[in-house]
Design a protein around this motif. Sequence first.
Motif, PDB file in Angstrom:
ATOM      1  N   UNK A 112       0.841  -1.196   0.000  1.00  0.00           N
ATOM      2  CA  UNK A 112       0.000   0.000   0.000  1.00  0.00           C
ATOM      3  C   UNK A 112       0.878   1.250   0.000  1.00  0.00           C
ATOM      4  N   UNK A 113       0.694   2.089  -1.026  1.00  0.00           N
ATOM      5  CA  UNK A 113       1.476   3.323  -1.120  1.00  0.00           C
ATOM      6  C   UNK A 113       0.602   4.562  -1.006  1.00  0.00           C
ATOM      7  N   UNK A 114       1.155   5.608  -0.392  1.00  0.00           N
ATOM      8  CA  UNK A 114       0.452   6.892  -0.255  1.00  0.00           C
ATOM      9  C   UNK A 114       1.237   7.965  -0.999  1.00  0.00           C
ATOM     10  N   UNK A 115       0.553   8.625  -1.936  1.00  0.00           N
ATOM     11  CA  UNK A 115       1.131   9.795  -2.596  1.00  0.00           C
ATOM     12  C   UNK A 115       0.605  11.010  -1.843  1.00  0.00           C
ATOM     13  N   UNK A 116       1.420  11.513  -0.916  1.00  0.00           N
ATOM     14  CA  UNK A 116       1.008  12.596  -0.042  1.00  0.00           C
ATOM     15  C   UNK A 116       0.759  12.084   1.364  1.00  0.00           C
ATOM     16  N   UNK A 117       1.743  12.178   2.278  1.00  0.00           N
ATOM     17  CA  UNK A 117       1.590  11.666   3.646  1.00  0.00           C
ATOM     18  C   UNK A 117       0.933  12.668   4.588  1.00  0.00           C
ATOM     19  N   UNK A 138       4.189  -3.202   4.989  1.00  0.00           N
ATOM     20  CA  UNK A 138       3.591  -3.217   3.652  1.00  0.00           C
ATOM     21  C   UNK A 138       3.179  -1.828   3.200  1.00  0.00           C
ATOM     22  N   UNK A 139       3.391  -0.810   4.050  1.00  0.00           N
ATOM     23  CA  UNK A 139       2.992   0.572   3.759  1.00  0.00           C
ATOM     24  C   UNK A 139       4.228   1.373   3.384  1.00  0.00           C
ATOM     25  N   UNK A 140       4.068   2.237   2.382  1.00  0.00           N
ATOM     26  CA  UNK A 140       5.185   3.086   1.974  1.00  0.00           C
ATOM     27  C   UNK A 140       4.680   4.450   1.503  1.00  0.00           C
ATOM     28  N   UNK A 141       5.540   5.454   1.631  1.00  0.00           N
ATOM     29  CA  UNK A 141       5.252   6.796   1.134  1.00  0.00           C
ATOM     30  C   UNK A 141       6.581   7.482   0.843  1.00  0.00           C
ATOM     31  N   UNK A 172       1.081  -1.995  -4.814  1.00  0.00           N
ATOM     32  CA  UNK A 172      -0.020  -2.604  -5.562  1.00  0.00           C
ATOM     33  C   UNK A 172      -1.253  -1.700  -5.561  1.00  0.00           C
ATOM     34  N   UNK A 173      -1.499  -1.056  -4.423  1.00  0.00           N
ATOM     35  CA  UNK A 173      -2.606  -0.107  -4.276  1.00  0.00           C
ATOM     36  C   UNK A 173      -2.006   1.244  -3.919  1.00  0.00           C
ATOM     37  N   UNK A 174      -2.349   2.287  -4.694  1.00  0.00           N
ATOM     38  CA  UNK A 174      -1.773   3.623  -4.504  1.00  0.00           C
ATOM     39  C   UNK A 174      -2.891   4.591  -4.152  1.00  0.00           C
ATOM     40  N   UNK A 175      -2.780   5.208  -2.973  1.00  0.00           N
ATOM     41  CA  UNK A 175      -3.771   6.175  -2.509  1.00  0.00           C
ATOM     42  C   UNK A 175      -3.294   7.581  -2.861  1.00  0.00           C
ATOM     43  N   UNK A 176      -4.116   8.283  -3.642  1.00  0.00           N
ATOM     44  CA  UNK A 176      -3.817   9.680  -3.982  1.00  0.00           C
ATOM     45  C   UNK A 176      -4.399  10.546  -2.872  1.00  0.00           C
ATOM     46  N   UNK A 195       0.668   1.049 -14.623  1.00  0.00           N
ATOM     47  CA  UNK A 195       0.355  -0.143 -15.416  1.00  0.00           C
ATOM     48  C   UNK A 195      -1.006  -0.681 -15.001  1.00  0.00           C
ATOM     49  N   UNK A 196      -1.508  -1.636 -15.765  1.00  0.00           N
ATOM     50  CA  UNK A 196      -2.823  -2.195 -15.480  1.00  0.00           C
ATOM     51  C   UNK A 196      -2.866  -2.929 -14.145  1.00  0.00           C
ATOM     52  N   UNK A 197      -1.710  -3.353 -13.637  1.00  0.00           N
ATOM     53  CA  UNK A 197      -1.674  -4.079 -12.369  1.00  0.00           C
ATOM     54  C   UNK A 197      -1.875  -3.159 -11.169  1.00  0.00           C
ATOM     55  N   UNK A 198      -1.793  -1.852 -11.360  1.00  0.00           N
ATOM     56  CA  UNK A 198      -1.898  -0.908 -10.256  1.00  0.00           C
ATOM     57  C   UNK A 198      -3.354  -0.490 -10.037  1.00  0.00           C
ATOM     58  N   UNK A 199      -3.782  -0.461  -8.779  1.00  0.00           N
ATOM     59  CA  UNK A 199      -5.090   0.066  -8.400  1.00  0.00           C
ATOM     60  C   UNK A 199      -4.883   1.435  -7.763  1.00  0.00           C
TER      61      UNK A 199
END
Length: 375
Positions: A112-117, A138-141, A172-176, A195-199
């Motif tokens: 799980x990734x965050x664009x903007x913490x 499993x979390x990154x920013x 795998x999942x990116x939160x804007x 890519x298509x694999x990214x949610x």
Amino acid sequence: MACVTGLLGSGSGASGPPAKGRAKPTQKKKIQRRRVTAAQFPAPPLRAPTSGDPGHRRVAPTAIQLASKPTFHIHAILLRLLLLLLLGSLAMAAPPQPVPAPAAASPEVFRLGFIGPGNLAESIARGVAASGVLPATAIRTAPHRRPERAEAFSSIGAHILETNAQVVDDSDVIVISVKPQIVRQVLVELKPLLSEEKLLVSIAAGIKMEDLQGWSGHRRFIRVMPNTPSAVGQAASVMCLGEMATENDENRVRSLFSAIGKVWTAEEKYFDAVTGLSGSGPAYIFLAIEAMADGGVAAGLPRDLALGLASQTVLGAATMVNKTGKHPGQLKDMVTSPAGTTITGIQELEKGAFRGTLINAVVAATKRCRELSQS
């Protein structure tokens, strides 16, 4: 034959060969006596001798007794077989022993990734890690212009990468989770990396799905509108799915936001009203709590006691609505007795258009949200 005759005829007193002419009758007579003896002396029952039984005396086993021993062994073997069959049938008739249930499958782990913490992103990350939906690792920013924001994620145990591009590549999942004003700029920059694999998941208020998909060139999108009580695990969140979002995508996002409160799914056309109600609604309740506490102070209560009573009363009332399933009007009637204190207070609220004012506040906030999303 001579041996048998000697054994059975030893009482005749003959010490030498029999007299001539009498051998045959004597032999015949002895043979008959042997047969009579065998018939008259059957094997006695096998039982232990008792001192109180005068008719019983211990004797040496006869030939018949010796001959019966193999039969006794056969009986013993048959008895053992019967016991084994009985035990087997009892085991089959016994109730089956409980079989330990297989270990529950571990929840699906994804990155799980965050664009903007920001603050809301931190609330989601903390809730996800605390609830066990995902491990903190499993979390990154990526770093923020304010260093303390990255430090807040580090304190959870999340990975701090160098750039947003690395966050996208390693998630795998990116939160804007940036401000609505810069969502377009961020998505355009990330577009080549998607890519298509990214949610992708957007929690930016007022940014429509059509714009999100157009700016990013990505159709696997979910839009979510949470609110500020996510900071204490009591968020009210609503989500809608983009064109290419799958059922598994929906389940993943639901698990994330269920970690910080309750989640509903609705069509996007309701999102402006959702923002006007649950997005802005906490501020209305803060005002109500403050006003109730001021009323308590005006009535003579100490400030801390008045504020504590006001906030707990609102919490308790909201919990009753959620837990009982009863309509708020029905619950209101339950505490409103004729000519009592509650109905007197409600009368004053009606004079001040309390309900009408709250209704107008939600409608005005919804209208403003529409204006912002169109600009």
